[in-house]
Write an enzyme that holds these catalytic residues in place. Structure first.
Site, PDB file in Angstrom:
ATOM      1  N   HIS A  36       0.829  -1.220   0.000  1.00 40.16           N
ATOM      2  CA  HIS A  36       0.000   0.000   0.000  1.00 40.16           C
ATOM      3  C   HIS A  36       0.862   1.269   0.000  1.00 40.16           C
ATOM      4  O   HIS A  36       0.385   2.346   0.334  1.00 40.16           O
ATOM      5  CB  HIS A  36      -0.971   0.019   1.182  1.00 40.16           C
ATOM      6  CG  HIS A  36      -2.104  -0.958   1.045  1.00 40.16           C
ATOM      7  ND1 HIS A  36      -3.227  -0.707   0.302  1.00 40.16           N
ATOM      8  CD2 HIS A  36      -2.264  -2.213   1.560  1.00 40.16           C
ATOM      9  CE1 HIS A  36      -4.042  -1.754   0.364  1.00 40.16           C
ATOM     10  NE2 HIS A  36      -3.472  -2.675   1.103  1.00 40.16           N
ATOM     11  N   THR A  37       2.124   1.120  -0.368  1.00 39.25           N
ATOM     12  CA  THR A  37       3.003   2.287  -0.502  1.00 39.25           C
ATOM     13  C   THR A  37       3.019   2.803  -1.937  1.00 39.25           C
ATOM     14  O   THR A  37       3.345   3.966  -2.171  1.00 39.25           O
ATOM     15  CB  THR A  37       4.445   1.920  -0.113  1.00 39.25           C
ATOM     16  OG1 THR A  37       4.797   0.697  -0.771  1.00 39.25           O
ATOM     17  CG2 THR A  37       4.589   1.734   1.389  1.00 39.25           C
ATOM     18  N   ASP A  38       2.650   1.961  -2.904  1.00 41.60           N
ATOM     19  CA  ASP A  38       2.811   2.336  -4.312  1.00 41.60           C
ATOM     20  C   ASP A  38       1.989   3.566  -4.683  1.00 41.60           C
ATOM     21  O   ASP A  38       2.500   4.505  -5.295  1.00 41.60           O
ATOM     22  CB  ASP A  38       2.512   1.153  -5.243  1.00 41.60           C
ATOM     23  CG  ASP A  38       1.131   0.535  -5.049  1.00 41.60           C
ATOM     24  OD1 ASP A  38       0.458   0.846  -4.037  1.00 41.60           O
ATOM     25  OD2 ASP A  38       0.723  -0.270  -5.912  1.00 41.60           O
ATOM     26  N   ALA A 124      -4.337 -15.418  -5.946  1.00 43.96           N
ATOM     27  CA  ALA A 124      -3.302 -15.613  -4.926  1.00 43.96           C
ATOM     28  C   ALA A 124      -2.448 -14.366  -4.731  1.00 43.96           C
ATOM     29  O   ALA A 124      -1.492 -14.383  -3.969  1.00 43.96           O
ATOM     30  CB  ALA A 124      -2.416 -16.801  -5.313  1.00 43.96           C
ATOM     31  N   GLY A 125      -2.781 -13.294  -5.439  1.00 43.51           N
ATOM     32  CA  GLY A 125      -2.020 -12.058  -5.282  1.00 43.51           C
ATOM     33  C   GLY A 125      -0.677 -12.082  -5.967  1.00 43.51           C
ATOM     34  O   GLY A 125       0.232 -11.345  -5.585  1.00 43.51           O
ATOM     35  N   SER A 129      -2.990 -10.962 -13.848  1.00 44.14           N
ATOM     36  CA  SER A 129      -3.453  -9.973 -14.835  1.00 44.14           C
ATOM     37  C   SER A 129      -2.271  -9.204 -15.423  1.00 44.14           C
ATOM     38  O   SER A 129      -2.197  -8.986 -16.639  1.00 44.14           O
ATOM     39  CB  SER A 129      -4.461  -9.009 -14.212  1.00 44.14           C
ATOM     40  OG  SER A 129      -3.897  -8.327 -13.107  1.00 44.14           O
ATOM     41  N   ASP A 173       3.079  -4.083 -10.281  1.00 48.15           N
ATOM     42  CA  ASP A 173       2.910  -5.438 -10.812  1.00 48.15           C
ATOM     43  C   ASP A 173       3.478  -5.556 -12.219  1.00 48.15           C
ATOM     44  O   ASP A 173       4.200  -6.496 -12.552  1.00 48.15           O
ATOM     45  CB  ASP A 173       1.431  -5.830 -10.817  1.00 48.15           C
ATOM     46  CG  ASP A 173       0.826  -5.854  -9.423  1.00 48.15           C
ATOM     47  OD1 ASP A 173       1.595  -5.806  -8.439  1.00 48.15           O
ATOM     48  OD2 ASP A 173      -0.412  -5.906  -9.317  1.00 48.15           O
TER      49      ASP A 173
END
Length: 387
Positions: A36-38, A124-125, A129, A173
């Site tokens: 959650h830093t991105d 699974a994170g 995608s 990602d």
């Protein structure tokens, strides 16, 4: 594994379309620390892993666009590039969005064929995608000789997800899938897009993912709420301090000074982000020093912050991390990804992996009555062709 799958897809492609394709592999990713830093302009520490999407792609010398999801045995056909638009066929949007981004950049997209499949576990994170988007972006860039650099391909893939899949993701990602390096993690500055590689020895510590098997419905709405809470904190800080562009620029002392104005909840959200950026920096220093125990300590700190301050964990993830802390040979563990389900990421001594999986699986089944799915991954190079 990708070479075998690529051969199978190449044969399928040849049989369907009658000519030889370009074969491409695109890895999924793990993020060792920096959650959650991105979207707050901070630091992340991902690596590309050996769960991959594999593609057979070729230009068909016509106008038709023919897409084949090999695993699903589903196809989508368009008469020509003018028909590229978001589709009711969910999986196709990740591909169509990429083609649309090429068009927006002035690249004429002729008829092409694509057969793809993958080994990235869904949900699974590990960013299946992004692997799909980056694989096609790389293939089209090669086939069309478009000349886009890797960072532009990452942006193409990111914007494809924004516009066609409707997910306002950061760039991590897609960056990790394209920029991965064998045996290394990569620290990305999500504001400047500067990056630096750090060696990670998977002979000293294996990366094991434990899939909680749950995805709580809170995930998407709470993600948007967290972004808004962080933006609220930044807007108040900007009224009091110069040079605050994002939480990346803030200190805990500054947050403390405006705590009364922003309230306890927003304060905790913002404090977590400031502390998580510091943890990424500390974790990189641990890698330089070969200090896996120190790296693991930062991972545990990350999970505690995500659980208590950012409040995006859940009972299942917390139980998995607690079980990991008690298991022999574990350097560190934390939840990975947006939260409310998905996987924990664990660093485990190679000779303790089987024992770790057995002990954590036992705890999880006893607590929730659920079978625990685990994945062992190795760090690999980013997107490329398959020989």
């Amino acid at each position: 594994m990708s070479a075998t799958l690529a051969q199978a897809l190449g044969a399928d492609f040849q049989q369907r379309f009658g000519y030889a394709p370009l074969l491409v592999r695109a890895p999924g990713r793990v993020n060792l620390i920096g959650e959650h830093t991105d979207y707050n302009g901070g630091f992340v520490l991902p690596a590309a892993v050996d769960k991959e999407a594999v593609f057979a792609v070729g230009l068909n010398k016509g106008t038709q666009i023919r897409l084949v999801a090999h695993d699903l045995n589903e196809t989508l056909e368009l008469a020509n590039a003018a028909e590229i638009a978001p589709s009711a066929t969910h999986w196709a949007n990740y591909l169509l969005g990429v083609a649309a981004q090429f068009q927006l950049r002035g690249i004429d997209v002729p008829g092409f064929d694509c057969v793809f499949a993958g080994t990235v576990p869904l949900g699974a994170g590990m960013s299946s995608s992004a692997a799909i988007e980056c694989g096609l972006a790389f293939a089209l860039n090669e086939l069309l000789k478009a000349g886009f650099e890797k960072m532009e391909l990452a942006r193409i893939a990111q914007f494809a997800e924004h516009t066609y899949a409707g997910v306002q993701c950061g760039i991590m990602d897609q960056f990790a899938s394209l920029f991965g390096r064998d045996g290394h993690v990569v620290r990305l500055d999500c504001r400047s897009l500067d990056y630096e590689y750090f060696p990670f020895d998977t002979q000293a510590a294996r990366i094991v993912l434990c899939n909680s098997g749950v995805k709580h419905s809170l995930a998407s709405s709470e993600y948007n709420t967290r972004r808004q809470e962080c933006e609220r904190g930044v807007s108040v800080l900007q009224q009091h301090y110069e040079g605050i562009g994002s939480l990346r620029d803030a200190t805990l002392e500054q947050l403390e000074a405006v705590k009364g104005e922003i309230g306890g909840t927003v304060y905790r959200r913002c404090a977590y982000v400031v502390q998580e950026n510091a943890r990424v920096e500390a974790a990189c220093q641990c890698l330089i020093a070969g200090d896996l125990a120190g790296f693991g300590k930062e991972m545990y700190g990350s999970h505690a912050g995500l659980r208590d301050d950012y409040e995006v964990s859940c009972a299942e993830l917390d139980v998995l991390v607690e079980a990991a802390q008690k298991a022999p040979g574990v350097f560190g563990a934390r939840m990975m990804g947006g939260g409310f389900g998905g996987c924990t990421i664990n660093l485990v001594a190679p000779d303790k992996v089987d024992e770790f999986i057995a002990s954590v699986s036992k705890v999880y089944e006893e607590k929730f009555g659920l079978k625990l799915e685990t994945y062992q991954t190795t760090i690999v190079a980013g997107v490329g062709t398959v020989a």
